[in-house]
Design a protein around this motif. Structure first.
Motif, short mmCIF file in Angstrom:
data_model
loop_
_atom_site.label_atom_id
_atom_site.label_comp_id
_atom_site.label_asym_id
_atom_site.label_seq_id
_atom_site.Cartn_x
_atom_site.Cartn_y
_atom_site.Cartn_z
N ALA A 35 -3.73 22.84 -4.49
CA ALA A 35 -2.73 23.02 -5.53
C ALA A 35 -1.36 22.55 -5.07
O ALA A 35 -0.55 22.09 -5.86
CB ALA A 35 -2.66 24.48 -5.94
N GLN A 36 -1.11 22.65 -3.77
CA GLN A 36 0.17 22.23 -3.21
C GLN A 36 -0.08 21.22 -2.09
O GLN A 36 -0.20 21.60 -0.93
CB GLN A 36 0.93 23.46 -2.66
CG GLN A 36 1.27 24.51 -3.70
CD GLN A 36 2.26 23.98 -4.72
OE1 GLN A 36 3.09 23.14 -4.40
NE2 GLN A 36 2.17 24.47 -5.95
N PRO A 37 -0.21 19.90 -2.41
CA PRO A 37 -0.44 18.90 -1.37
C PRO A 37 0.66 18.91 -0.32
O PRO A 37 1.82 19.17 -0.62
CB PRO A 37 -0.45 17.58 -2.14
CG PRO A 37 -0.72 17.96 -3.56
CD PRO A 37 -0.10 19.31 -3.74
N GLN A 38 0.28 18.66 0.91
CA GLN A 38 1.25 18.66 1.99
C GLN A 38 2.26 17.53 1.84
O GLN A 38 3.42 17.67 2.18
CB GLN A 38 0.52 18.53 3.33
CG GLN A 38 -0.34 19.74 3.68
CD GLN A 38 -1.01 19.57 5.02
OE1 GLN A 38 -0.82 18.55 5.68
NE2 GLN A 38 -1.81 20.53 5.43
N ALA A 39 1.81 16.40 1.33
CA ALA A 39 2.69 15.24 1.22
C ALA A 39 2.06 14.24 0.25
O ALA A 39 0.89 14.36 -0.11
CB ALA A 39 2.90 14.59 2.58
N THR A 40 2.86 13.28 -0.14
CA THR A 40 2.37 12.15 -0.92
C THR A 40 2.61 10.89 -0.12
O THR A 40 3.74 10.63 0.30
CB THR A 40 3.10 12.04 -2.27
OG1 THR A 40 2.82 13.20 -3.06
CG2 THR A 40 2.64 10.81 -3.03
N LEU A 41 1.56 10.12 0.13
CA LEU A 41 1.67 8.87 0.88
C LEU A 41 1.53 7.67 -0.05
O LEU A 41 0.69 7.68 -0.95
CB LEU A 41 0.59 8.79 1.95
CG LEU A 41 0.64 9.81 3.09
CD1 LEU A 41 -0.50 9.54 4.08
CD2 LEU A 41 1.98 9.78 3.81
N VAL A 42 2.33 6.66 0.21
CA VAL A 42 2.16 5.36 -0.44
C VAL A 42 1.50 4.46 0.59
O VAL A 42 2.09 4.17 1.64
CB VAL A 42 3.50 4.78 -0.91
CG1 VAL A 42 3.26 3.44 -1.60
CG2 VAL A 42 4.20 5.74 -1.87
N LEU A 43 0.28 4.04 0.31
CA LEU A 43 -0.54 3.29 1.26
C LEU A 43 -0.47 1.79 0.95
O LEU A 43 -0.95 1.33 -0.08
CB LEU A 43 -1.99 3.78 1.19
CG LEU A 43 -2.19 5.30 1.36
CD1 LEU A 43 -3.64 5.68 1.12
CD2 LEU A 43 -1.74 5.74 2.76
N GLY A 44 0.15 1.03 1.84
CA GLY A 44 0.28 -0.40 1.64
C GLY A 44 -1.02 -1.13 1.94
O GLY A 44 -1.70 -0.85 2.93
N ASP A 45 -1.37 -2.08 1.08
CA ASP A 45 -2.65 -2.79 1.18
C ASP A 45 -2.43 -4.27 0.94
O ASP A 45 -1.42 -4.68 0.36
CB ASP A 45 -3.62 -2.21 0.15
CG ASP A 45 -5.08 -2.56 0.42
OD1 ASP A 45 -5.37 -3.12 1.50
OD2 ASP A 45 -5.93 -2.27 -0.44
N GLN A 46 -3.40 -5.08 1.38
CA GLN A 46 -3.39 -6.51 1.12
C GLN A 46 -4.67 -6.90 0.41
O GLN A 46 -5.77 -6.67 0.91
CB GLN A 46 -3.30 -7.31 2.42
CG GLN A 46 -1.97 -7.24 3.13
CD GLN A 46 -1.89 -8.26 4.24
OE1 GLN A 46 -2.08 -9.46 4.05
NE2 GLN A 46 -1.60 -7.79 5.45
N ALA A 47 -4.52 -7.50 -0.78
CA ALA A 47 -5.65 -8.05 -1.55
C ALA A 47 -6.76 -7.03 -1.77
O ALA A 47 -7.92 -7.38 -1.87
CB ALA A 47 -6.20 -9.30 -0.86
N GLY A 48 -6.42 -5.77 -1.85
CA GLY A 48 -7.39 -4.73 -2.14
C GLY A 48 -8.36 -4.40 -1.03
O GLY A 48 -9.29 -3.63 -1.24
N GLY A 49 -8.13 -4.95 0.16
CA GLY A 49 -9.10 -4.77 1.24
C GLY A 49 -9.25 -3.34 1.72
O GLY A 49 -10.37 -2.85 1.90
N LEU A 50 -8.14 -2.64 1.91
CA LEU A 50 -8.20 -1.29 2.43
C LEU A 50 -8.66 -0.31 1.36
O LEU A 50 -9.48 0.58 1.62
CB LEU A 50 -6.83 -0.88 2.97
CG LEU A 50 -6.79 0.28 3.97
CD1 LEU A 50 -7.66 -0.01 5.18
CD2 LEU A 50 -5.35 0.55 4.40
N ARG A 51 -8.17 -0.49 0.16
CA ARG A 51 -8.57 0.41 -0.92
C ARG A 51 -10.07 0.33 -1.18
O ARG A 51 -10.73 1.35 -1.39
CB ARG A 51 -7.81 0.10 -2.20
CG ARG A 51 -8.19 1.05 -3.33
CD ARG A 51 -7.50 0.74 -4.63
NE ARG A 51 -8.07 1.54 -5.70
CZ ARG A 51 -7.75 1.42 -6.98
NH1 ARG A 51 -6.86 0.53 -7.34
NH2 ARG A 51 -8.31 2.19 -7.89
#
Length: 328
Positions: A35-51
């Motif tokens: 209910a209370q996330p510790q943090a919000t991360l913005v995850l940088g990616d290239q060409a959808g590879g990591l996602r």
């Protein structure tokens, strides 16, 4: 997601592919069970590879933080975002990380990713008279994506190997999707490029002049912004993210076909190309080792020597080996 087929032989097809790679992997903010996330991360990616790796493996399910993906077509714009504190983490090959450090991006290397060196190379048109790297004398070579890319390092290494002086070749820098359209319309004779664009070019009919084996390290790195590491909640979330990176890599290595299928669905690339790309992608994730630091220092020293980087980078100074301790 439904697979989107396109015309491989047309400029329109290349532009659609570029749009798919640049846009299909951009996701909305996701919150998990807490209910209370510790943090919000913005995850940088290239060409959808990591996602695609995380979505296929489901390794982020249940993570105690929220996140969103920020997708870029190459390392240069990704590190611009990290320099501007728009992303918390980024993933890139060896030389782009060094170039970002030279450009005063406040980052630390926090993990290593291991791939294969044949995931990039120099391609020419299938009927090109260019038969070897030595034939590039007097020619123009397009490098993607910008100065300080793994493709520039690949090209310079290949030229040195072939005994060609760098001033005997005209080098121009073009972002991947623009270069892809130009290559498809035969406006480019030789192109130094990395996956997924490299595999697409070859499947379109391009011929490999020289791949990265014996030149490139095949190492990629995850970097974290220093401002993010200074925040206790984000720092803890980054460690949790890296734990899941390791799990995702383990899964992908054990399930190559499922990984390729997921990558194909996300990027909308044909499954044949996706199998090749994922089989040699930087998948395995591990803490940064002394060997990794030494290998990256070699790249840094050679790049300074060759004028790719204006100054020598001290790799150890931009590496945090204490953050993540997962067993290698």
């Amino acid at each position: 997601m439904t697979s989107l087929l396109f015309s491989w032989a047309s400029r329109r097809g290349w532009l659609k592919q570029g749009a798919a790679l640049s846009l299909a992997a951009t996701g909305s903010l996701r919150a998990f069970a807490q209910a209370q996330p510790q943090a919000t991360l913005v995850l940088g990616d290239q060409a959808g590879g990591l996602r695609s790796l995380f979505e296929a493996s489901r390794a982020l399910e249940g993570a105690p933080f929220a996140y969103r993906w920020a997708n870029f077509q190459g390392a240069a714009p990704l590190f611009e975002a990290q320099r501007g504190a728009a992303v918390d983490t980024a993933m890139a090959g060896d030389l782009p990380v060094l170039a970002a450090a030279v450009g005063k991006t406040p980052l630390k290397i926090v993990a290593t990713r291991v791939g294969k060196a044949d995931s990039l190379g120099i391609v020419v048109q299938h009927d090109s008279p260019l038969r070897s790297v030595a034939d590039l004398r007097g020619k123009t070579v397009i490098v993607s994506s910008a100065r300080g890319s793994i493709s520039q390092y690949q090209l310079y290494g290949a030229l040195e190997e072939a005994g060609v002086k760098r001033d005997e070749v005209t080098v121009k820098f073009v972002l991947p999707t623009d270069a892809a359209a130009a290559f498809a319309s035969r406006q480019i004779d030789a192109w130094a490029i990395f996956d997924p664009y490299y595999t697409i070019a070859v499947q379109q009919g391009g011929r490999i002049l020289r791949d990265g084996r014996g030149i490139n390290t095949a190492l990629g790195f995850i970097t974290a912004s220093e401002h993010s590491l200074a925040d206790p909640a984000r720092r803890a979330a980054i460690v949790q993210f890296l734990d899941r990176l390791g799990r995702a890599g383990d899964w992908a290595l054990a399930n190559p076909e499922a990984y390729a299928q997921a990558y194909s669905q996300l990027t909308r690339l044909p499954i044949e190309a996706s199998r090749i790309i994922t089989a040699r992608a930087s998948v395995a994730g591990r803490p940064v080792s002394e060997a990794d630091i030494a290998a990256l220092q070699v790249v840094a020293d050679r790049s300074a020597r060759d004028g790719i980087l204006p100054v020598r980078v001290d790799v150890r100074a931009i590496t945090d080996t204490q953050l993540w301790k997962r067993a290698a």
